[in-house]
Design a protein around this motif. Sequence first.
Motif, PDB file in Angstrom:
ATOM      1  N   VAL A  39     -10.148  10.514   0.469  1.00 29.46           N
ATOM      2  CA  VAL A  39      -8.765  10.916   0.710  1.00 29.46           C
ATOM      3  C   VAL A  39      -8.051   9.745   1.373  1.00 29.46           C
ATOM      4  CG1 VAL A  39      -7.251  12.564   1.854  1.00 29.46           C
ATOM      5  CG2 VAL A  39      -9.457  13.318   0.956  1.00 29.46           C
ATOM      6  N   ASP A  40      -7.077   9.169   0.686  1.00 24.57           N
ATOM      7  CA  ASP A  40      -6.456   7.950   1.207  1.00 24.57           C
ATOM      8  C   ASP A  40      -5.073   8.173   1.796  1.00 24.57           C
ATOM      9  OD1 ASP A  40      -4.921   8.418  -0.999  1.00 24.57           O
ATOM     10  OD2 ASP A  40      -5.229   6.464  -1.934  1.00 24.57           O
ATOM     11  N   ASP A  41      -4.627   9.434   1.892  1.00 29.32           N
ATOM     12  CA  ASP A  41      -3.290   9.701   2.426  1.00 29.32           C
ATOM     13  C   ASP A  41      -3.351  10.409   3.775  1.00 29.32           C
ATOM     14  OD1 ASP A  41      -4.262  12.082   1.531  1.00 29.32           O
ATOM     15  OD2 ASP A  41      -2.435  12.711   0.488  1.00 29.32           O
ATOM     16  N   GLN A  42      -4.417  10.137   4.558  1.00 31.34           N
ATOM     17  CA  GLN A  42      -4.512  10.732   5.886  1.00 31.34           C
ATOM     18  C   GLN A  42      -3.369  10.223   6.770  1.00 31.34           C
ATOM     19  OE1 GLN A  42      -8.753  10.474   7.337  1.00 31.34           O
ATOM     20  NE2 GLN A  42      -8.873   9.149   5.569  1.00 31.34           N
ATOM     21  N   LYS A  43      -2.926  11.084   7.673  1.00 29.82           N
ATOM     22  CA  LYS A  43      -1.819  10.692   8.546  1.00 29.82           C
ATOM     23  C   LYS A  43      -2.182   9.481   9.388  1.00 29.82           C
ATOM     24  CE  LYS A  43       1.437  12.433  11.975  1.00 29.82           C
ATOM     25  NZ  LYS A  43       1.910  13.598  12.759  1.00 29.82           N
ATOM     26  N   PHE A  44      -3.430   9.418   9.850  1.00 32.34           N
ATOM     27  CA  PHE A  44      -3.872   8.282  10.647  1.00 32.34           C
ATOM     28  C   PHE A  44      -5.039   7.564   9.970  1.00 32.34           C
ATOM     29  CE2 PHE A  44      -2.157  11.113  14.105  1.00 32.34           C
ATOM     30  CZ  PHE A  44      -0.983  10.404  14.239  1.00 32.34           C
ATOM     31  N   GLY A  45      -5.016   7.513   8.666  1.00 32.88           N
ATOM     32  CA  GLY A  45      -6.051   6.817   7.922  1.00 32.88           C
ATOM     33  C   GLY A  45      -5.726   5.338   7.740  1.00 32.88           C
ATOM     34  N   TYR A  46      -6.499   4.689   6.880  1.00 29.93           N
ATOM     35  CA  TYR A  46      -6.369   3.235   6.690  1.00 29.93           C
ATOM     36  C   TYR A  46      -4.966   2.846   6.223  1.00 29.93           C
ATOM     37  CZ  TYR A  46      -7.196  -1.411   4.711  1.00 29.93           C
ATOM     38  OH  TYR A  46      -7.117  -2.742   4.404  1.00 29.93           O
ATOM     39  N   LYS A  47      -4.389   3.628   5.295  1.00 24.59           N
ATOM     40  CA  LYS A  47      -3.058   3.284   4.791  1.00 24.59           C
ATOM     41  C   LYS A  47      -2.004   3.301   5.889  1.00 24.59           C
ATOM     42  CE  LYS A  47      -3.039   4.301  -0.148  1.00 24.59           C
ATOM     43  NZ  LYS A  47      -2.402   5.109  -1.217  1.00 24.59           N
ATOM     44  N   ALA A  48      -2.213   4.151   6.912  1.00 26.98           N
ATOM     45  CA  ALA A  48      -1.229   4.275   7.984  1.00 26.98           C
ATOM     46  C   ALA A  48      -1.163   3.027   8.860  1.00 26.98           C
ATOM     47  CB  ALA A  48      -1.538   5.501   8.846  1.00 26.98           C
ATOM     48  N   THR A  49      -2.132   2.120   8.726  1.00 27.81           N
ATOM     49  CA  THR A  49      -2.075   0.870   9.502  1.00 27.81           C
ATOM     50  C   THR A  49      -1.092  -0.123   8.893  1.00 27.81           C
ATOM     51  OG1 THR A  49      -3.894  -0.194   8.288  1.00 27.81           O
ATOM     52  CG2 THR A  49      -4.477   1.175  10.194  1.00 27.81           C
ATOM     53  N   PHE A  50      -0.534   0.200   7.736  1.00 27.85           N
ATOM     54  CA  PHE A  50       0.414  -0.682   7.054  1.00 27.85           C
ATOM     55  C   PHE A  50       1.827  -0.120   7.135  1.00 27.85           C
ATOM     56  CE2 PHE A  50      -3.647  -1.480   5.074  1.00 27.85           C
ATOM     57  CZ  PHE A  50      -3.671  -2.857   4.888  1.00 27.85           C
ATOM     58  N   ALA A  51       2.795  -1.003   7.357  1.00 28.48           N
ATOM     59  CA  ALA A  51       4.197  -0.622   7.229  1.00 28.48           C
ATOM     60  C   ALA A  51       4.572  -0.533   5.760  1.00 28.48           C
ATOM     61  CB  ALA A  51       5.086  -1.634   7.946  1.00 28.48           C
ATOM     62  N   ASN A  52       3.978  -1.415   4.940  1.00 31.67           N
ATOM     63  CA  ASN A  52       4.173  -1.411   3.489  1.00 31.67           C
ATOM     64  C   ASN A  52       2.818  -1.676   2.849  1.00 31.67           C
ATOM     65  OD1 ASN A  52       4.707  -2.102   0.748  1.00 31.67           O
ATOM     66  ND2 ASN A  52       6.799  -2.689   1.292  1.00 31.67           N
ATOM     67  N   TYR A  53       2.176  -0.590   2.400  1.00 28.62           N
ATOM     68  CA  TYR A  53       0.813  -0.727   1.903  1.00 28.62           C
ATOM     69  C   TYR A  53       0.747  -1.576   0.636  1.00 28.62           C
ATOM     70  CZ  TYR A  53      -3.809   0.538   0.152  1.00 28.62           C
ATOM     71  OH  TYR A  53      -5.101   0.485  -0.320  1.00 28.62           O
ATOM     72  N   GLU A  54       1.692  -1.372  -0.285  1.00 31.30           N
ATOM     73  CA  GLU A  54       1.671  -2.118  -1.538  1.00 31.30           C
ATOM     74  C   GLU A  54       1.808  -3.616  -1.289  1.00 31.30           C
ATOM     75  OE1 GLU A  54       3.276   0.697  -1.047  1.00 31.30           O
ATOM     76  OE2 GLU A  54       1.984   1.913  -2.365  1.00 31.30           O
ATOM     77  N   ALA A  55       2.641  -3.999  -0.315  1.00 30.01           N
ATOM     78  CA  ALA A  55       2.833  -5.420  -0.002  1.00 30.01           C
ATOM     79  C   ALA A  55       1.827  -5.912   1.029  1.00 30.01           C
ATOM     80  CB  ALA A  55       4.252  -5.648   0.516  1.00 30.01           C
ATOM     81  N   ARG A  56       0.955  -5.017   1.501  1.00 32.76           N
ATOM     82  CA  ARG A  56      -0.056  -5.327   2.507  1.00 32.76           C
ATOM     83  C   ARG A  56       0.568  -5.902   3.792  1.00 32.76           C
ATOM     84  NH1 ARG A  56      -2.310  -2.630  -0.750  1.00 32.76           N
ATOM     85  NH2 ARG A  56      -4.511  -2.788  -1.387  1.00 32.76           N
ATOM     86  N   GLU A  57       1.685  -5.285   4.197  1.00 34.03           N
ATOM     87  CA  GLU A  57       2.336  -5.672   5.448  1.00 34.03           C
ATOM     88  C   GLU A  57       1.893  -4.697   6.539  1.00 34.03           C
ATOM     89  OE1 GLU A  57       6.502  -5.574   4.819  1.00 34.03           O
ATOM     90  OE2 GLU A  57       6.502  -7.172   3.298  1.00 34.03           O
ATOM     91  N   LYS A  58       1.248  -5.212   7.569  1.00 33.02           N
ATOM     92  CA  LYS A  58       0.738  -4.367   8.646  1.00 33.02           C
ATOM     93  C   LYS A  58       1.873  -3.793   9.479  1.00 33.02           C
ATOM     94  CE  LYS A  58      -3.831  -4.266   8.470  1.00 33.02           C
ATOM     95  NZ  LYS A  58      -4.603  -3.001   8.502  1.00 33.02           N
ATOM     96  N   GLY A  59       1.622  -2.597  10.046  1.00 31.60           N
ATOM     97  CA  GLY A  59       2.599  -1.926  10.878  1.00 31.60           C
ATOM     98  C   GLY A  59       2.343  -2.154  12.351  1.00 31.60           C
ATOM     99  N   PRO A  60       2.993  -1.369  13.229  1.00 33.28           N
ATOM    100  CA  PRO A  60       2.827  -1.561  14.682  1.00 33.28           C
ATOM    101  C   PRO A  60       1.416  -1.231  15.176  1.00 33.28           C
ATOM    102  CG  PRO A  60       4.118   0.423  14.205  1.00 33.28           C
ATOM    103  CD  PRO A  60       3.986  -0.324  12.916  1.00 33.28           C
TER     104      PRO A  60
END
Length: 297
Positions: free
Chosen positions: A133-154
């Motif tokens: 499951v890759d759409d967890q609220k606090f999963g790996y994808k949530a570490t990105f501000a823009n997952y497709e562009a691989r831009e990390k978030g806060p």
Amino acid sequence: LARWGIDPDLAYPYSDEQQSFYQISGTQIIEDDGKTFSPLVTFTAEDIAALGVEGEPQEGKISYRDALKQGVITVPRSESDNHGHIAYEAFRTAPEKNPLASESGKMELYCRRLEEQTSRAGWGVVSPVPEYVDDQKFGYKATFANYEAREKGPYPFQLFNPHYPRTAHAHFDNVLELREAFKRPLFISLEDAESLGIETGDTVLVENDYGRVVRQACVTNRIMPGVVGLPHGGWFEMDEQGNDLGGSGATLCGSVTGGTGVSGYNTQICSVTKVDGSPEDWERPVAMPECQKDEEE
């Protein structure tokens, strides 16, 4: 218990010695036929009197005194003995005659009941087949501000809580010798540590929307970049700035539920920042919970 209006003698009617006797005398060992059990430890009337407990003598495989001296008992094994166990042996031998408790009576890779029950609970839907499951609220994808562009978030790190030799869950975290032997650091990859200017032993602040934890870093190549590990079992200990000096993983957990209502306690994201040093756990007095202070005083 007294504060709750409960008589401690009713909740704990037996002494420590009596409880130990019940535990040891009740321990059984399987016989050579692989089916019947018998007492493991022999207790004589003299043993029981010396312990000052109530009980009946019994015959076992090892005397009480030898059990205390040896600490272990060895059971000889051989390929032809009856101590082996085959899981689901009856089902594997004759599946039609010995169906399992599943809906189909077989081992199910596709579980319709699981999907229906989670949907009915209202917390989301769990797939009837195992999948990531890759759409967890606090999963790996949530570490990105823009997952497709691989831009990390806060909060660029996914954090997990590995079990650790220092504690059994949260038990024993007040033992200074264990605190000194096992530091409970924050594990961080060499690649991430270099990008943040962090070295092993540096004090770091681990932070997200729910709390802040102060730890010493352990730089290692045994953890993936983008992931940090905060060992499980720390006792919460807040300082005047609102930082948890005890390293409790619960400090960083949000109120997230999914599936049938299970809390998402092992899906956390965070930032890691190098800060000024602070004393390690074993160098500080052990903080006593407020609810215990009156009893000690």
